[in-house]
Motif scaffolding. Structure first.
Motif, PDB file in Angstrom:
ATOM      1  N   HIS A  96       0.836  -1.206   0.000  1.00  0.00           N
ATOM      2  CA  HIS A  96       0.000   0.000   0.000  1.00  0.00           C
ATOM      3  C   HIS A  96       0.879   1.267   0.000  1.00  0.00           C
ATOM      4  CE1 HIS A  96      -3.853   1.996   0.527  1.00  0.00           C
ATOM      5  NE2 HIS A  96      -3.330   2.733   1.484  1.00  0.00           N
ATOM      6  N   VAL A  97       1.873   1.290   0.851  1.00  0.00           N
ATOM      7  CA  VAL A  97       2.795   2.435   0.906  1.00  0.00           C
ATOM      8  C   VAL A  97       3.582   2.538  -0.397  1.00  0.00           C
ATOM      9  CG1 VAL A  97       4.841   3.375   2.070  1.00  0.00           C
ATOM     10  CG2 VAL A  97       2.940   2.468   3.420  1.00  0.00           C
ATOM     11  N   LEU A  98       4.009   1.413  -0.923  1.00  0.00           N
ATOM     12  CA  LEU A  98       4.718   1.404  -2.202  1.00  0.00           C
ATOM     13  C   LEU A  98       3.844   1.992  -3.309  1.00  0.00           C
ATOM     14  CD1 LEU A  98       7.333   0.595  -3.654  1.00  0.00           C
ATOM     15  CD2 LEU A  98       6.325  -1.673  -4.006  1.00  0.00           C
ATOM     16  N   GLY A  99       2.573   1.659  -3.305  1.00  0.00           N
ATOM     17  CA  GLY A  99       1.638   2.224  -4.279  1.00  0.00           C
ATOM     18  C   GLY A  99       1.550   3.733  -4.163  1.00  0.00           C
ATOM     19  N   ALA A 100       1.506   4.230  -2.930  1.00  0.00           N
ATOM     20  CA  ALA A 100       1.465   5.684  -2.717  1.00  0.00           C
ATOM     21  C   ALA A 100       2.738   6.338  -3.234  1.00  0.00           C
ATOM     22  CB  ALA A 100       1.267   5.990  -1.230  1.00  0.00           C
ATOM     23  N   VAL A 101       3.867   5.704  -2.988  1.00  0.00           N
ATOM     24  CA  VAL A 101       5.153   6.221  -3.468  1.00  0.00           C
ATOM     25  C   VAL A 101       5.169   6.250  -4.996  1.00  0.00           C
ATOM     26  CG1 VAL A 101       7.634   5.725  -3.597  1.00  0.00           C
ATOM     27  CG2 VAL A 101       6.429   5.544  -1.408  1.00  0.00           C
ATOM     28  N   VAL A 102       4.659   5.220  -5.620  1.00  0.00           N
ATOM     29  CA  VAL A 102       4.622   5.164  -7.084  1.00  0.00           C
ATOM     30  C   VAL A 102       3.730   6.277  -7.635  1.00  0.00           C
ATOM     31  CG1 VAL A 102       3.828   3.783  -9.055  1.00  0.00           C
ATOM     32  CG2 VAL A 102       5.231   2.731  -7.274  1.00  0.00           C
ATOM     33  N   ILE A 103       2.556   6.462  -7.043  1.00  0.00           N
ATOM     34  CA  ILE A 103       1.657   7.517  -7.508  1.00  0.00           C
ATOM     35  C   ILE A 103       2.311   8.882  -7.381  1.00  0.00           C
ATOM     36  CG2 ILE A 103      -0.501   8.743  -7.013  1.00  0.00           C
ATOM     37  CD1 ILE A 103      -1.705   5.968  -6.309  1.00  0.00           C
ATOM     38  N   LEU A 104       2.896   9.158  -6.223  1.00  0.00           N
ATOM     39  CA  LEU A 104       3.546  10.456  -6.015  1.00  0.00           C
ATOM     40  C   LEU A 104       4.789  10.624  -6.882  1.00  0.00           C
ATOM     41  CD1 LEU A 104       3.157  10.762  -2.163  1.00  0.00           C
ATOM     42  CD2 LEU A 104       2.160  12.286  -3.873  1.00  0.00           C
ATOM     43  N   GLY A 105       5.598   9.582  -6.953  1.00  0.00           N
ATOM     44  CA  GLY A 105       6.833   9.661  -7.740  1.00  0.00           C
ATOM     45  C   GLY A 105       6.570   9.798  -9.222  1.00  0.00           C
ATOM     46  N   THR A 106       5.667   8.979  -9.729  1.00  0.00           N
ATOM     47  CA  THR A 106       5.349   9.061 -11.148  1.00  0.00           C
ATOM     48  C   THR A 106       4.688  10.395 -11.461  1.00  0.00           C
ATOM     49  OG1 THR A 106       5.048   6.663 -11.210  1.00  0.00           O
ATOM     50  CG2 THR A 106       4.193   7.902 -13.073  1.00  0.00           C
ATOM     51  N   GLY A 107       3.775  10.821 -10.597  1.00  0.00           N
ATOM     52  CA  GLY A 107       3.095  12.104 -10.819  1.00  0.00           C
ATOM     53  C   GLY A 107       4.052  13.281 -10.850  1.00  0.00           C
ATOM     54  N   SER A 108       4.959  13.336  -9.897  1.00  0.00           N
ATOM     55  CA  SER A 108       5.908  14.453  -9.880  1.00  0.00           C
ATOM     56  C   SER A 108       6.911  14.344 -11.025  1.00  0.00           C
ATOM     57  CB  SER A 108       6.624  14.547  -8.524  1.00  0.00           C
ATOM     58  OG  SER A 108       7.304  13.354  -8.232  1.00  0.00           O
ATOM     59  N   GLY A 109       7.320  13.119 -11.366  1.00  0.00           N
ATOM     60  CA  GLY A 109       8.236  12.945 -12.497  1.00  0.00           C
ATOM     61  C   GLY A 109       7.594  13.337 -13.813  1.00  0.00           C
ATOM     62  N   ILE A 110       6.368  12.910 -14.012  1.00  0.00           N
ATOM     63  CA  ILE A 110       5.634  13.272 -15.222  1.00  0.00           C
ATOM     64  C   ILE A 110       5.496  14.784 -15.323  1.00  0.00           C
ATOM     65  CG2 ILE A 110       3.271  13.294 -16.173  1.00  0.00           C
ATOM     66  CD1 ILE A 110       3.176  10.279 -15.483  1.00  0.00           C
ATOM     67  N   ALA A 111       5.110  15.410 -14.226  1.00  0.00           N
ATOM     68  CA  ALA A 111       4.943  16.868 -14.236  1.00  0.00           C
ATOM     69  C   ALA A 111       6.254  17.564 -14.594  1.00  0.00           C
ATOM     70  CB  ALA A 111       4.437  17.347 -12.875  1.00  0.00           C
ATOM     71  N   PHE A 112       7.346  17.120 -14.004  1.00  0.00           N
ATOM     72  CA  PHE A 112       8.645  17.739 -14.280  1.00  0.00           C
ATOM     73  C   PHE A 112       9.036  17.587 -15.747  1.00  0.00           C
ATOM     74  CE2 PHE A 112      13.252  17.317 -14.742  1.00  0.00           C
ATOM     75  CZ  PHE A 112      13.650  18.567 -14.318  1.00  0.00           C
ATOM     76  N   PHE A 113       8.960  16.364 -16.263  1.00  0.00           N
ATOM     77  CA  PHE A 113       9.398  16.130 -17.637  1.00  0.00           C
ATOM     78  C   PHE A 113       8.495  16.813 -18.664  1.00  0.00           C
ATOM     79  CE2 PHE A 113      11.614  12.569 -15.506  1.00  0.00           C
ATOM     80  CZ  PHE A 113      12.908  13.000 -15.806  1.00  0.00           C
ATOM     81  N   MET A 114       7.190  16.828 -18.401  1.00  0.00           N
ATOM     82  CA  MET A 114       6.295  17.550 -19.322  1.00  0.00           C
ATOM     83  C   MET A 114       6.577  19.049 -19.284  1.00  0.00           C
ATOM     84  SD  MET A 114       4.296  15.740 -21.262  1.00  0.00           S
ATOM     85  CE  MET A 114       2.934  16.813 -21.702  1.00  0.00           C
ATOM     86  N   LEU A 115       6.819  19.588 -18.107  1.00  0.00           N
ATOM     87  CA  LEU A 115       7.141  21.017 -17.983  1.00  0.00           C
ATOM     88  C   LEU A 115       8.416  21.353 -18.739  1.00  0.00           C
ATOM     89  CD1 LEU A 115       6.705  23.847 -16.727  1.00  0.00           C
ATOM     90  CD2 LEU A 115       8.006  23.024 -14.750  1.00  0.00           C
ATOM     91  N   MET A 116       9.445  20.541 -18.567  1.00  0.00           N
ATOM     92  CA  MET A 116      10.713  20.793 -19.254  1.00  0.00           C
ATOM     93  C   MET A 116      10.562  20.669 -20.771  1.00  0.00           C
ATOM     94  SD  MET A 116      13.032  21.635 -17.063  1.00  0.00           S
ATOM     95  CE  MET A 116      11.761  22.548 -16.245  1.00  0.00           C
ATOM     96  N   ALA A 117       9.817  19.679 -21.217  1.00  0.00           N
ATOM     97  CA  ALA A 117       9.601  19.521 -22.657  1.00  0.00           C
ATOM     98  C   ALA A 117       8.816  20.711 -23.197  1.00  0.00           C
ATOM     99  CB  ALA A 117       8.863  18.218 -22.942  1.00  0.00           C
ATOM    100  N   HIS A 118       7.775  21.099 -22.484  1.00  0.00           N
ATOM    101  CA  HIS A 118       6.954  22.236 -22.914  1.00  0.00           C
ATOM    102  C   HIS A 118       7.795  23.512 -23.013  1.00  0.00           C
ATOM    103  CE1 HIS A 118       3.522  24.936 -23.244  1.00  0.00           C
ATOM    104  NE2 HIS A 118       4.062  25.642 -22.272  1.00  0.00           N
ATOM    105  N   ARG A 119       8.635  23.720 -22.021  1.00  0.00           N
ATOM    106  CA  ARG A 119       9.477  24.933 -22.014  1.00  0.00           C
ATOM    107  C   ARG A 119      10.443  24.965 -23.189  1.00  0.00           C
ATOM    108  NH1 ARG A 119      12.292  26.304 -16.690  1.00  0.00           N
ATOM    109  NH2 ARG A 119      12.781  28.080 -17.979  1.00  0.00           N
ATOM    110  N   SER A 120      10.789  23.810 -23.721  1.00  0.00           N
ATOM    111  CA  SER A 120      11.707  23.771 -24.867  1.00  0.00           C
ATOM    112  C   SER A 120      11.048  24.347 -26.119  1.00  0.00           C
ATOM    113  CB  SER A 120      12.168  22.334 -25.150  1.00  0.00           C
ATOM    114  OG  SER A 120      11.152  21.604 -25.827  1.00  0.00           O
TER     115      SER A 120
END
Length: 156
Positions: free
Chosen positions: A11-35
């Motif tokens: 359950h905790v691992l699932g929460a970590v995956v949701i938060l980690g993937t969500g923040s990673g996706i947001a970061f990479f999309m932001l960086m790509a968009h800024r390009s």
């Protein structure tokens, strides 16, 4: 007791995956968009869509299952306000996450088309990006609040 801790770990691992993937996706999309580079945005968005489907979706399905098992193995019930609030926030997060997945797919497709045709990104891409960004605030915020509720289990 061992079963409880195994399920809690998952359950905790699932929460970590949701938060980690969500923040990673947001970061990479932001960086790509800024390009501003349609080809780079298309490649990034393609990876983001895969990550969301593979990691986030799996964890999103797993969370209520492991949470239900944890409730059954413990004395926790839906009458506890922190849990009821968490479930409400989970629904809010889902209401914002599901459209975001479709926005990412459309942004990917628009960027692919612009790259293939060697044209600038269309206005629709920018409108979708703004909406995607804005949907991320309550969606990710709800997940952060759920994490706090799961840890603190406040009595209110």
């Amino acid at each position: 007791m061992i079963l409880y801790f195994i399920v809690k770990y998952v359950h905790v691992l699932g929460a970590v995956v949701i938060l980690g993937t969500g923040s990673g996706i947001a970061f990479f999309m932001l960086m790509a968009h800024r390009s501003g580079d349609p080809a780079f945005i298309a490649r990034t968005a393609a990876s983001v869509v895969i990550a969301d489907m593979l990691f986030t979706a799996s964890a999103v399905v797993l969370q209520p299952i492991t949470g239900g098992v944890l409730m059954a193995l413990s004395t926790t019930s839906l009458s506890e306000r922190w849990l009821a609030t968490s479930l409400g926030l989970y629904a809010v997060a889902g209401l914002f996450w599901i459209p975001v997945v479709f926005m990412q797919i459309e942004m990917r497709d628009l960027a692919r088309r612009a790259a293939a045709q060697n044209t600038p990104l269309p206005a629709r891409y920018f409108m979708l990006y703004r909406r995607w960004f804005l949907f991320g605030i309550p969606g990710f915020g709800a997940v952060m609040a759920i994490l706090w509720l799961m840890i603190a289990k406040p009595i209110f």
